[in-house]
Design a protein around this motif. Structure first.
Motif, PDB file in Angstrom:
ATOM      1  N   GLU A 140       0.835  -1.204   0.000  1.00 41.65           N
ATOM      2  CA  GLU A 140       0.000   0.000   0.000  1.00 41.65           C
ATOM      3  C   GLU A 140       0.872   1.257   0.000  1.00 41.65           C
ATOM      4  OE1 GLU A 140      -3.195  -0.204   2.789  1.00 41.65           O
ATOM      5  OE2 GLU A 140      -3.857   1.832   2.314  1.00 41.65           O
ATOM      6  N   VAL A 141       1.941   1.216   0.814  1.00 45.05           N
ATOM      7  CA  VAL A 141       2.860   2.356   0.886  1.00 45.05           C
ATOM      8  C   VAL A 141       3.569   2.558  -0.458  1.00 45.05           C
ATOM      9  CG1 VAL A 141       4.998   3.125   1.993  1.00 45.05           C
ATOM     10  CG2 VAL A 141       3.170   2.183   3.375  1.00 45.05           C
ATOM     11  N   SER A 142       3.752   1.457  -1.213  1.00 40.52           N
ATOM     12  CA  SER A 142       4.437   1.540  -2.514  1.00 40.52           C
ATOM     13  C   SER A 142       3.509   1.971  -3.648  1.00 40.52           C
ATOM     14  CB  SER A 142       5.055   0.191  -2.874  1.00 40.52           C
ATOM     15  OG  SER A 142       5.983  -0.176  -1.920  1.00 40.52           O
ATOM     16  N   GLY A 143       2.398   2.566  -3.326  1.00 44.70           N
ATOM     17  CA  GLY A 143       1.500   3.086  -4.359  1.00 44.70           C
ATOM     18  C   GLY A 143       0.674   2.024  -5.050  1.00 44.70           C
ATOM     19  N   THR A 144       0.442   0.914  -4.371  1.00 38.60           N
ATOM     20  CA  THR A 144      -0.331  -0.170  -4.972  1.00 38.60           C
ATOM     21  C   THR A 144      -1.558  -0.435  -4.124  1.00 38.60           C
ATOM     22  OG1 THR A 144       1.707  -1.156  -5.734  1.00 38.60           O
ATOM     23  CG2 THR A 144      -0.196  -2.602  -5.693  1.00 38.60           C
ATOM     24  N   ASP A 194      -0.895   8.707  -2.683  1.00 36.70           N
ATOM     25  CA  ASP A 194       0.211   7.950  -3.282  1.00 36.70           C
ATOM     26  C   ASP A 194       1.350   8.874  -3.696  1.00 36.70           C
ATOM     27  OD1 ASP A 194      -0.806   5.458  -2.905  1.00 36.70           O
ATOM     28  OD2 ASP A 194      -1.700   5.273  -4.888  1.00 36.70           O
ATOM     29  N   ARG A 197       3.150   9.637  -0.621  1.00 41.82           N
ATOM     30  CA  ARG A 197       3.868   8.437  -0.161  1.00 41.82           C
ATOM     31  C   ARG A 197       5.153   8.192  -0.956  1.00 41.82           C
ATOM     32  NH1 ARG A 197      -1.376   4.525   0.479  1.00 41.82           N
ATOM     33  NH2 ARG A 197      -1.751   4.818   2.707  1.00 41.82           N
ATOM     34  N   PHE A 247       9.797  -2.946  -7.433  1.00 44.78           N
ATOM     35  CA  PHE A 247       8.347  -2.850  -7.203  1.00 44.78           C
ATOM     36  C   PHE A 247       7.866  -1.415  -6.941  1.00 44.78           C
ATOM     37  CE2 PHE A 247       4.370  -3.278  -4.904  1.00 44.78           C
ATOM     38  CZ  PHE A 247       3.680  -4.181  -5.690  1.00 44.78           C
ATOM     39  N   PRO A 248       8.414  -0.703  -5.930  1.00 42.19           N
ATOM     40  CA  PRO A 248       7.928   0.668  -5.707  1.00 42.19           C
ATOM     41  C   PRO A 248       8.213   1.596  -6.882  1.00 42.19           C
ATOM     42  CG  PRO A 248       9.749   0.167  -4.221  1.00 42.19           C
ATOM     43  CD  PRO A 248       9.411  -1.091  -4.931  1.00 42.19           C
ATOM     44  N   ARG A 273       5.591   0.984  -9.515  1.00 45.87           N
ATOM     45  CA  ARG A 273       4.253   1.389  -9.094  1.00 45.87           C
ATOM     46  C   ARG A 273       4.115   2.911  -9.053  1.00 45.87           C
ATOM     47  NH1 ARG A 273       1.694  -3.167 -10.040  1.00 45.87           N
ATOM     48  NH2 ARG A 273      -0.095  -2.103  -9.160  1.00 45.87           N
ATOM     49  N   HIS A 274       5.181   3.574  -8.569  1.00 45.51           N
ATOM     50  CA  HIS A 274       5.088   5.037  -8.453  1.00 45.51           C
ATOM     51  C   HIS A 274       5.450   5.755  -9.748  1.00 45.51           C
ATOM     52  CE1 HIS A 274       3.937   5.587  -4.331  1.00 45.51           C
ATOM     53  NE2 HIS A 274       4.884   4.784  -3.913  1.00 45.51           N
ATOM     54  N   ARG A 328      15.235  -0.487  -0.426  1.00 44.20           N
ATOM     55  CA  ARG A 328      13.913  -0.326  -1.060  1.00 44.20           C
ATOM     56  C   ARG A 328      13.278   1.001  -0.646  1.00 44.20           C
ATOM     57  NH1 ARG A 328       9.297  -4.697   0.104  1.00 44.20           N
ATOM     58  NH2 ARG A 328       9.234  -3.556   2.064  1.00 44.20           N
TER      59      ARG A 328
END
Lengths: 277, 256
Positions: free
Chosen positions: A148-152, B91, B94, B118-119, B122-123, B168
């Motif tokens: 969730e914190v990773s924008g997902t 987001d 975040r 992954f991050p 996604r971002h 990460r």
């Protein structure tokens, strides 16, 4: 004195009955709470399913994991099921003088009922438990929060993709399992008899009708959805650390297996009503 | 004493303030975890929130990152009130705030490379693969674990997992890093290495950090300012030496 004792005994038994009924009402309450919570979870799935972004890559990955990797187990159990069913039926068919009908009887039994249900139960055991344990362990190790914190949106990424993959893959597995079962049946017929391969298949397909195949195929979509959504629900709301993960995996299998039987019962009633039987 | 110190340390220039918490309340039923909590974090500053287990430290940072909803008060990150933000806006915030989970929260089914990618994916969906590879290598170089890139998290030691989790966190080049008990469960030597790494990150990237801890080595080495969280409130504020010499028995118990 005796009167006092009997009054005391009576009061104790009343207390016991009261406590039992209290326990029953608590159980009933928690059952309905669970049903309500699962329905809400399913509603959330349906509402999220149509909203972008669509996790297509994750869906394909889950189709591979849930579908392709389940094929050996489903295929093996299907093969044994067809073989054993044929070997068990054969003596009775000989007794009644209808041995030649063996492929037709086995074909109808496998396609209409045994294939979809047994495949779904095996699928529930393998996939329901693995989804429950995977999401449960992700929950207790904060991986879902990290996502969730990773924008997902973890619900879309984890739940929607898995439920969709289970719903899409189970019918495919059921068809393959049916085919492998029938091949097992062919071998079963040939252990003590002698039937031509083409003749066996012609007999099987001659006995089948559209109304045998379609309802059996459609109900596997519902079985797949039930296994996926229950596995995800149990894992997503897992708590109490590693002990909770085990419980999630276990209850995912138990609840989805029961749900498969309930849905099967409903499917029979509905097909009856629609004139498919 | 606490009130005087609080006012003194909360007086930070508006331009450099990256995180501001005012009158924060959070309860779970009748359990009041945070009561009128206040905090101001500036760019390049390390604040340690010190408190007993179960005092609400983790709840505090989960409220900051939006994983938990708070009851009352305000949390402003880069001057934006996070309570009113929708999922997309949250987001975006975040992406500028790194979060190091107590349990590391590395994805077990992914390699170290995939965990770090992954991050990013996604971002920043539009990054090229070359750029992603470069950023992954840079983050792993920062934590000294380039050779683990294709390993699974389960193959790593506790200290290495923590470093990968920091990598990460770093990969998005955050302006604020939230550390949830970064040295818990590590041996003293590895714990020391992690503390040094946190200090290095602050020096190199000028990040602001909010560190939740009850490890006194971490508190002493990594803090510019310490906030003692007691009974849901900001009980005392000061630097290590000030609080260590404080006569209040409730403060003293942390430094004995």
């Amino acid at each position: 004195m005796l009167g006092q004792e009997s009054a005391l005994r009576k009061r104790n038994s009343i207390t016991k009955i009261h406590r039992k009924s209290m326990n029953n009402s608590i159980l009933l309450k928690s059952f309905f709470a669970e049903v309500g919570s699962l329905s809400k979870f399913s509603g959330k799935f349906l509402s999220r399913f149509f909203i972008p972004p669509y996790e297509i890559n994750e869906l394909f990955k889950q189709c591979y994991v849930i579908g392709y990797k389940s094929l050996p187990l489903v295929g093996l159990t299907g093969f044994i099921m067809g073989l054993v069913l044929t070997m068990q039926l054969r003596p009775f068919m000989i007794d009644y003088g209808v041995e030649s009908q063996l492929p037709a009887i086995v074909g109808i039994a496998i396609i209409r009922e045994i294939g979809p249900v047994i495949t779904s139960l095996i699928f529930a055991g393998k996939i329901g438990s693995s989804i429950g344990a995977e999401l449960g362990s992700m929950k207790v190790t904060e991986q879902i929060d990290a996502m969730e914190v990773s924008g997902t949106n973890p619900f879309k990424y984890l739940v929607v993709s898995r439920v969709m993959a289970a719903t899409l893959m189970l019918p495919v597995l059921a068809i393959l399992s049916d085919a492998i079962s029938l091949y097992g049946s062919y071998l079963g017929v040939n252990i003590k008899g002698d039937t031509n391969f083409n003749f066996f298949w012609i007999q099987v397909f001659d006995s089948l009708e559209f109304r045998d195949v379609l309802p059996a195929f459609i109900k596997t979509y519902f079985f797949g959805f039930a296994v996926g959504i229950i596995g995800c629900y149990k894992g997503y709301y897992s708590s109490k650390g590693t002990e909770g993960v085990g419980k999630s995996a276990n209850s995912a299998v138990v609840v989805s297996s029961i749900m498969i039987f309930i849905l099967d019962l409903l499917a029979v009633q509905i097909t009856e009503l629609l004139g498919f039987n | 004493m606490s009130e005087v110190n609080k006012n003194e340390y909360n007086h930070v220039s508006e331009e450099t303030t990256v995180l501001e918490i005012n009158h924060l309340y959070k309860s779970f039923g009748n359990n009041h975890v945070l009561i009128d909590f206040n905090l101001t974090l500036s760019k390049g500053q390390n604040i340690v929130v010190l408190g007993k287990s179960g005092s609400g430290k983790s709840v505090l940072i989960k409220c900051i990152i939006g994983l938990l909803k708070f009851d009352k008060g305000s949390i402003r990150i880069f001057s934006k009130e996070i309570r009113n933000l929708n999922a997309t806006a949250l987001d975006k915030i975040r992406a500028k705030v790194g979060f190091l989970f107590q349990s590391n929260a590395l994805y077990d089914s992914m390699t170290v490379r995939e965990n770090l990618e992954f991050p990013l994916r996604r971002h920043w969906i539009k990054l090229s693969q070359e750029k992603i590879n470069e950023m992954v290598s840079q983050a792993l170089t920062d934590v000294g674990l380039v050779h683990t890139i294709d390993m699974m998290p389960v193959e790593l030691s506790g200290g290495m997992r923590k470093r990968i989790a920091i990598a990460r966190t770093l990969i998005l080049k955050p302006d604020i890093i939230l550390y949830d008990e970064p040295t818990t469960g590590l041996d003293p030597i590895t714990g020391r290495e992690i503390i040094n790494l946190m200090i290095e990150i602050k020096t190199k990237y000028n990040t602001a950090s909010l560190i939740i801890s009850h490890d006194m080595n971490c508190v002493k080495s990594a803090s510019d300012l310490i906030i003692i969280l007691l009974e849901g409130k900001c009980y005392a504020t000061g630097n290590y030496q000030e609080l260590k010499s404080n006569a209040d028995p409730k403060v003293k118990q942390f430094f004995e």
